[in-house]
Write a protein that holds these residues in place. Structure first.
Motif, PDB file in Angstrom:
ATOM      1  N   TYR A  12       0.691  -1.418   0.362  1.00 40.04           N
ATOM      2  CA  TYR A  12       0.107   0.096   0.067  1.00 40.04           C
ATOM      3  C   TYR A  12       1.248   1.802   0.501  1.00 40.04           C
ATOM      4  O   TYR A  12       0.259   2.607  -0.194  1.00 40.04           O
ATOM      5  CB  TYR A  12      -0.520  -0.085   1.046  1.00 40.04           C
ATOM      6  CG  TYR A  12      -0.113   0.393   2.680  1.00 40.04           C
ATOM      7  CD1 TYR A  12      -0.094   1.709   2.535  1.00 40.04           C
ATOM      8  CD2 TYR A  12       0.036  -0.392   3.237  1.00 40.04           C
ATOM      9  CE1 TYR A  12       0.460   1.988   4.116  1.00 40.04           C
ATOM     10  CE2 TYR A  12       0.696  -0.089   4.081  1.00 40.04           C
ATOM     11  CZ  TYR A  12       0.948   0.925   4.711  1.00 40.04           C
ATOM     12  OH  TYR A  12       1.650   1.467   5.679  1.00 40.04           O
ATOM     13  N   ASP A  13       1.921   1.152   0.668  1.00 42.57           N
ATOM     14  CA  ASP A  13       2.912   2.384   0.480  1.00 42.57           C
ATOM     15  C   ASP A  13       3.786   2.433  -0.349  1.00 42.57           C
ATOM     16  O   ASP A  13       4.902   2.999  -0.370  1.00 42.57           O
ATOM     17  CB  ASP A  13       3.986   2.260   1.525  1.00 42.57           C
ATOM     18  CG  ASP A  13       4.443   1.205   2.040  1.00 42.57           C
ATOM     19  OD1 ASP A  13       4.440   0.147   1.476  1.00 42.57           O
ATOM     20  OD2 ASP A  13       5.024   1.385   3.175  1.00 42.57           O
ATOM     21  N   SER A  40       5.396   8.233  -2.691  1.00 39.53           N
ATOM     22  CA  SER A  40       6.035   7.429  -1.506  1.00 39.53           C
ATOM     23  C   SER A  40       7.263   7.278  -1.303  1.00 39.53           C
ATOM     24  O   SER A  40       8.245   7.624  -2.776  1.00 39.53           O
ATOM     25  CB  SER A  40       4.836   5.737  -1.317  1.00 39.53           C
ATOM     26  OG  SER A  40       5.787   5.203  -1.807  1.00 39.53           O
ATOM     27  N   ARG A  63       3.273   8.950   2.628  1.00 43.95           N
ATOM     28  CA  ARG A  63       3.660   7.656   2.906  1.00 43.95           C
ATOM     29  C   ARG A  63       2.037   6.848   2.773  1.00 43.95           C
ATOM     30  O   ARG A  63       2.848   5.493   2.338  1.00 43.95           O
ATOM     31  CB  ARG A  63       4.185   7.324   4.347  1.00 43.95           C
ATOM     32  CG  ARG A  63       5.248   7.948   5.030  1.00 43.95           C
ATOM     33  CD  ARG A  63       5.651   8.401   6.387  1.00 43.95           C
ATOM     34  NE  ARG A  63       6.673   8.087   6.425  1.00 43.95           N
ATOM     35  CZ  ARG A  63       8.005   8.479   6.655  1.00 43.95           C
ATOM     36  NH1 ARG A  63       7.964   7.737   6.024  1.00 43.95           N
ATOM     37  NH2 ARG A  63       9.015   8.976   6.570  1.00 43.95           N
ATOM     38  N   ASP A  64       1.377   7.311   2.418  1.00 44.76           N
ATOM     39  CA  ASP A  64       0.162   6.892   2.579  1.00 44.76           C
ATOM     40  C   ASP A  64      -0.846   7.991   2.334  1.00 44.76           C
ATOM     41  O   ASP A  64      -1.133   8.709   2.371  1.00 44.76           O
ATOM     42  CB  ASP A  64      -0.561   6.468   4.187  1.00 44.76           C
ATOM     43  CG  ASP A  64      -2.031   5.501   3.970  1.00 44.76           C
ATOM     44  OD1 ASP A  64      -1.841   5.024   3.014  1.00 44.76           O
ATOM     45  OD2 ASP A  64      -2.922   5.547   5.097  1.00 44.76           O
ATOM     46  N   ASN A  66      -3.931   9.518   0.267  1.00 41.62           N
ATOM     47  CA  ASN A  66      -4.665  10.197   0.385  1.00 41.62           C
ATOM     48  C   ASN A  66      -5.435  11.173  -0.325  1.00 41.62           C
ATOM     49  O   ASN A  66      -4.980  12.403   0.245  1.00 41.62           O
ATOM     50  CB  ASN A  66      -4.900  10.548   2.333  1.00 41.62           C
ATOM     51  CG  ASN A  66      -6.442  10.465   2.630  1.00 41.62           C
ATOM     52  OD1 ASN A  66      -7.241  11.744   1.705  1.00 41.62           O
ATOM     53  ND2 ASN A  66      -7.011   9.937   3.574  1.00 41.62           N
TER      54      ASN A  66
END
Length: 103
Positions: A12-13, A40, A63-64, A66
């Protein structure tokens, strides 16, 4: 604002996403397009393994991923800039993002 390209790794990262933003003079119907690359740290590390240097204009690192956070940051950035006219303002936005009229 819309995503024009997405690349996701197995985790995911690990991502790279291009976001195109349409911006124009207030009260007018014309728009110009500016592109940001959201990546990322993991994806950036992969890029640096292939290339020893990566230039960062238009780069947003997080990092994530959004979308709402990215949107808020871009809108705040654009709203923080000002100019005497649209040409001056668009040149200031182009310091942070890739502009459709860049060479």
């Amino acid at each position: 604002m819309n995503n024009t390209f997405e690349s996701w790794g197995e985790e995911y990262d690990d991502f790279g996403i291009s976001i195109e933003v349409a911006v124009g003079p207030e009260g007018e119907r014309r728009e110009e397009f500016f592109t940001f690359s959201v990546t990322s740290p993991k994806r950036l590390e992969c890029l640096l393994q292939r290339n020893s240097v990566e230039l960062g204009r238009g780069l947003i690192i997080m990092r994530d991923y959004n979308y709402e956070i990215v949107k808020t940051k871009i809108v705040a950035l654009i709203n923080s800039l000002n100019g005497e006219n649209w040409n001056e303002l668009s040149m200031k936005i182009a310091k942070y993002a890739r502009w459709e009229y860049d060479d």
